[in-house]
Design a protein around this motif. Structure first.
Motif, mmCIF file in Angstrom:
data_model
loop_
_atom_site.group_PDB
_atom_site.id
_atom_site.type_symbol
_atom_site.label_atom_id
_atom_site.label_comp_id
_atom_site.label_asym_id
_atom_site.label_seq_id
_atom_site.Cartn_x
_atom_site.Cartn_y
_atom_site.Cartn_z
ATOM 1 N N PHE A 217 48.530 39.166 30.382
ATOM 2 C CA PHE A 217 47.128 39.151 30.782
ATOM 3 C C PHE A 217 46.939 38.373 32.086
ATOM 4 N N LEU A 218 47.628 37.239 32.218
ATOM 5 C CA LEU A 218 47.496 36.436 33.437
ATOM 6 C C LEU A 218 47.893 37.247 34.667
ATOM 7 N N SER A 219 49.003 37.957 34.579
ATOM 8 C CA SER A 219 49.454 38.758 35.715
ATOM 9 C C SER A 219 48.449 39.856 36.049
ATOM 10 N N THR A 220 47.910 40.482 35.012
ATOM 11 C CA THR A 220 46.910 41.540 35.218
ATOM 12 C C THR A 220 45.641 40.973 35.846
ATOM 13 N N TYR A 221 45.178 39.850 35.322
ATOM 14 C CA TYR A 221 43.957 39.235 35.835
ATOM 15 C C TYR A 221 44.139 38.690 37.250
ATOM 16 N N ALA A 222 45.348 38.254 37.584
ATOM 17 C CA ALA A 222 45.593 37.756 38.940
ATOM 18 C C ALA A 222 45.360 38.859 39.976
ATOM 19 N N GLU A 223 45.779 40.063 39.647
ATOM 20 C CA GLU A 223 45.552 41.190 40.549
ATOM 21 C C GLU A 223 44.057 41.459 40.694
ATOM 22 N N GLN A 224 43.312 41.348 39.604
ATOM 23 C CA GLN A 224 41.861 41.557 39.656
ATOM 24 C C GLN A 224 41.185 40.491 40.520
ATOM 25 N N ILE A 225 41.614 39.243 40.353
ATOM 26 C CA ILE A 225 41.015 38.144 41.118
ATOM 27 C C ILE A 225 41.267 38.333 42.610
ATOM 28 N N ASP A 226 42.490 38.689 42.980
ATOM 29 C CA ASP A 226 42.804 38.896 44.393
ATOM 30 C C ASP A 226 42.019 40.060 44.986
ATOM 31 N N ASP A 279 32.475 43.153 32.320
ATOM 32 C CA ASP A 279 33.674 42.849 33.107
ATOM 33 C C ASP A 279 34.739 42.183 32.243
ATOM 34 N N SER A 280 35.914 42.017 32.820
ATOM 35 C CA SER A 280 36.992 41.336 32.108
ATOM 36 C C SER A 280 36.789 39.822 32.150
ATOM 37 N N TYR A 281 37.555 39.133 31.336
ATOM 38 C CA TYR A 281 37.478 37.671 31.268
ATOM 39 C C TYR A 281 37.768 37.028 32.620
ATOM 40 N N ALA A 282 38.523 37.732 33.474
ATOM 41 C CA ALA A 282 38.877 37.175 34.779
ATOM 42 C C ALA A 282 37.647 36.890 35.635
ATOM 43 N N ARG A 283 36.533 37.523 35.338
ATOM 44 C CA ARG A 283 35.294 37.299 36.098
ATOM 45 C C ARG A 283 34.890 35.816 36.064
#
Length: 291
Positions: A217-226, A279-283
């Motif tokens: 999940f962290l790797s996936t969310y990192a792409e979303q954040i960038d 949205d995802s938790y990364a928001r």
């Protein structure tokens, strides 16, 4: 590399971490000079073959590579400012904990005196020094790190963060925050499971497997954040608001302190109230950014 040809190393500061650094150099066959404000702290290392320097100037003169690990950055400057000329042309590796701003200031000071500089973050406790499974973060001159990698890797796996001398301290602070958050979540979960008689060791065996999925999940969310885009294709904030209710209910029924999950719930509700429930938790990164 032949032991007889291994470069000399100086270690300044022999607290628990500094002593572990010096010990790792000795174990790898590096001629090691040590100095500490309290000379007796060097006794065990001297018994193993280290050379005890009587002064900081003597310690600096003994090696091209000088490693310092003391209480804080003001202590680094106090010790090294008087021997700045002796350090000229040598490489200073500062493994003292501090802020990114302090690290950048030390790098500027070193550059002004013709001293090569690397700032580092030791991502382990003293018993872990010398184990290649553990990281030591380095920031500063990549060329200097490359030139001295063979020596520094005896302390742990050297991770090059690039030329900005403040990044090792920045990563160190962020990673410690991550560690404490993981510890807190694990302790809360262990208390919850333990209330029904589940042993901590038994629960943690399953938790460690779950952390591998969390890592994905962290790797996936990192792409979303960038990218600045937070598609809720895995699980939306709205869904997670509902899900965390089960955690809170289970905790309340067992008398478990719920402050930590309530903080997560507060953050998620704030994002949802701002119109980001789909949205995802990364928001939530934008809440931490103050955006």
């Amino acid at each position: 590399m032949d032991v007889m040809n291994k470069p000399n190393v100086t270690v300044i500061g022999l607290g628990q971490m500094g002593a572990a650094l010096a010990d790792a150099f000795l174990s790898a066959g590096h001629p090691t000079t040590v100095w500490n404000r309290t000379p007796g702290k060097a006794d065990a290392l001297v018994a193993r073959g280290a050379v005890r320097a009587a002064t900081v100037a003597e310690a600096v003169a003994a090696s091209e590579l000088v490693v310092v690990c003391v209480l804080d950055h003001p202590a680094v400057r106090e010790l090294l400012a008087p021997v700045a000329e002796s350090l000229r042309g040598r490489v200073l590796v500062n493994l003292t904990s501090g802020s990114p701003e302090q690290a950048r200031a030390e790098a500027e000071w070193a550059a002004a005196h013709g001293i090569g500089y690397l700032d580092g973050g030791i991502m382990t406790t003293p018993p872990g020094v010398g184990d290649s499974a553990n990281m030591i973060l380095y920031a500063g001159s990549p060329e200097l790190l490359a030139a001295h990698r063979a020596t520094l890797e005896v302390l742990g796996d050297p991770v090059d963060l690039g030329p900005d001398a403040g990044l090792a301290s920045l990563y160190d602070a962020g990673l410690l925050g991550l560690m404490w958050s993981v510890f807190g979540g694990w302790l809360h979960a262990t208390a919850l499971a333990g209330a029904d008689g589940v042993a901590a060791k038994e629960f943690t065996a399953v938790a460690n497997r779950w952390l591998k999925t969390v890592s994905w999940f962290l790797s996936t969310y990192a792409e979303q954040i960038d990218a600045g885009e937070y598609p809720g294709s895995d699980a939306t904030i709205d869904i997670q608001v509902a899900t965390i209710g089960h955690l809170l209910e289970a905790g309340e029924a067992r008398g478990i302190d719920g402050r930590l999950p309530r903080l997560h719930l507060e953050l998620m509700r704030e994002a949802a109230a701002a119109g980001h429930g789909g949205d995802s938790y990364a928001r939530l990164v934008e809440i931490f950014r103050g955006e």
